[in-house]
Design a protein around this motif. Structure first.
Motif, PDB file in Angstrom:
ATOM      1  N   PRO A 114       1.769  22.190  -1.809  1.00 23.80           N
ATOM      2  CA  PRO A 114       3.190  22.247  -2.156  1.00 23.80           C
ATOM      3  C   PRO A 114       4.059  21.127  -1.591  1.00 23.80           C
ATOM      4  O   PRO A 114       5.188  20.931  -2.040  1.00 23.80           O
ATOM      5  CB  PRO A 114       3.646  23.607  -1.626  1.00 23.80           C
ATOM      6  N   ARG A 115       3.560  20.374  -0.623  1.00 17.24           N
ATOM      7  CA  ARG A 115       4.346  19.262  -0.079  1.00 17.24           C
ATOM      8  C   ARG A 115       3.569  17.972  -0.303  1.00 17.24           C
ATOM      9  O   ARG A 115       2.416  17.850   0.116  1.00 17.24           O
ATOM     10  CB  ARG A 115       4.623  19.473   1.407  1.00 17.24           C
ATOM     11  N   ASN A 116       4.208  17.025  -0.943  1.00 19.23           N
ATOM     12  CA  ASN A 116       3.579  15.748  -1.250  1.00 19.23           C
ATOM     13  C   ASN A 116       4.505  14.634  -0.781  1.00 19.23           C
ATOM     14  O   ASN A 116       5.704  14.667  -1.050  1.00 19.23           O
ATOM     15  CB  ASN A 116       3.318  15.640  -2.753  1.00 19.23           C
ATOM     16  N   VAL A 117       3.931  13.695  -0.052  1.00 17.17           N
ATOM     17  CA  VAL A 117       4.717  12.627   0.551  1.00 17.17           C
ATOM     18  C   VAL A 117       4.088  11.285   0.180  1.00 17.17           C
ATOM     19  O   VAL A 117       2.867  11.115   0.281  1.00 17.17           O
ATOM     20  CB  VAL A 117       4.771  12.770   2.089  1.00 17.17           C
ATOM     21  N   VAL A 118       4.936  10.347  -0.231  1.00 15.17           N
ATOM     22  CA  VAL A 118       4.482   8.995  -0.534  1.00 15.17           C
ATOM     23  C   VAL A 118       5.393   8.019   0.211  1.00 15.17           C
ATOM     24  O   VAL A 118       6.622   8.109   0.115  1.00 15.17           O
ATOM     25  CB  VAL A 118       4.537   8.704  -2.054  1.00 15.17           C
ATOM     26  N   ALA A 119       4.772   7.118   0.970  1.00 11.64           N
ATOM     27  CA  ALA A 119       5.513   6.062   1.657  1.00 11.64           C
ATOM     28  C   ALA A 119       4.875   4.729   1.296  1.00 11.64           C
ATOM     29  O   ALA A 119       3.652   4.639   1.111  1.00 11.64           O
ATOM     30  CB  ALA A 119       5.494   6.260   3.170  1.00 11.64           C
ATOM     31  N   ALA A 160       0.834  -1.195   0.000  1.00  8.02           N
ATOM     32  CA  ALA A 160       0.000   0.000   0.000  1.00  8.02           C
ATOM     33  C   ALA A 160       0.871   1.247   0.000  1.00  8.02           C
ATOM     34  O   ALA A 160       2.007   1.223   0.475  1.00  8.02           O
ATOM     35  CB  ALA A 160      -0.903  -0.001   1.226  1.00  8.02           C
ATOM     36  N   LEU A 161       0.298   2.313  -0.528  1.00  4.93           N
ATOM     37  CA  LEU A 161       0.953   3.617  -0.509  1.00  4.93           C
ATOM     38  C   LEU A 161       0.202   4.537   0.434  1.00  4.93           C
ATOM     39  O   LEU A 161      -1.023   4.605   0.415  1.00  4.93           O
ATOM     40  CB  LEU A 161       0.975   4.241  -1.909  1.00  4.93           C
ATOM     41  N   TRP A 162       0.961   5.248   1.247  1.00  8.18           N
ATOM     42  CA  TRP A 162       0.477   6.296   2.138  1.00  8.18           C
ATOM     43  C   TRP A 162       0.768   7.577   1.378  1.00  8.18           C
ATOM     44  O   TRP A 162       1.912   7.866   1.053  1.00  8.18           O
ATOM     45  CB  TRP A 162       1.273   6.174   3.410  1.00  8.18           C
ATOM     46  N   ILE A 163      -0.260   8.321   1.019  1.00 11.87           N
ATOM     47  CA  ILE A 163      -0.101   9.503   0.180  1.00 11.87           C
ATOM     48  C   ILE A 163      -0.643  10.711   0.931  1.00 11.87           C
ATOM     49  O   ILE A 163      -1.831  10.745   1.294  1.00 11.87           O
ATOM     50  CB  ILE A 163      -0.843   9.333  -1.153  1.00 11.87           C
ATOM     51  N   ALA A 164       0.223  11.676   1.164  1.00 12.38           N
ATOM     52  CA  ALA A 164      -0.165  12.900   1.867  1.00 12.38           C
ATOM     53  C   ALA A 164       0.084  14.104   0.980  1.00 12.38           C
ATOM     54  O   ALA A 164       1.123  14.204   0.330  1.00 12.38           O
ATOM     55  CB  ALA A 164       0.639  13.040   3.162  1.00 12.38           C
TER      56      ALA A 164
END
Length: 95
Positions: free
Chosen positions: A51-56, A3-7
């Motif tokens: 402006p800030r995008n995070v994928v884990a 799974a991807l955690w997308i913020a």
């Protein structure tokens, strides 16, 4: 399945959000999360720009959700709530 955690984040208080970031990384890693993207270059094609995008990446949706609800991540999140506008989702992916 992985799974991807997308913020998607707009930071409104850099100092407080920095406290979140310092605590969130270890909390995510402790649950098997591995960052794929953190605040890098992006092109907004549709929808509201953040402006800030995070994928884990996590081993499963359940692992990502457990991370979110963990004491360690909730402590980190307490610093982000009044320091940012955010959307966060977990999406199962085919591997």
């Amino acid at each position: 399945m992985p799974a991807l955690w997308i913020a998607h984040v707009t930071v409104t208080d850099d100092e407080a959000y920095g406290k979140y970031a310092k605590l969130a990384g270890p909390a995510i890693a402790a649950h098997g999360g591995r960052f794929l993207a953190r605040g890098g270059r992006f092109v907004q094609l549709e929808g509201r720009e953040r402006p800030r995008n995070v994928v884990a990446r996590f081993d499963s949706v359940d692992d990502a959700v457990a991370c979110y609800h963990s004491d360690a991540y909730q402590e980190a999140l307490s610093h982000a709530r009044d320091a940012s506008e955010r959307e966060l989702m977990v999406v199962e992916i085919e591997d």
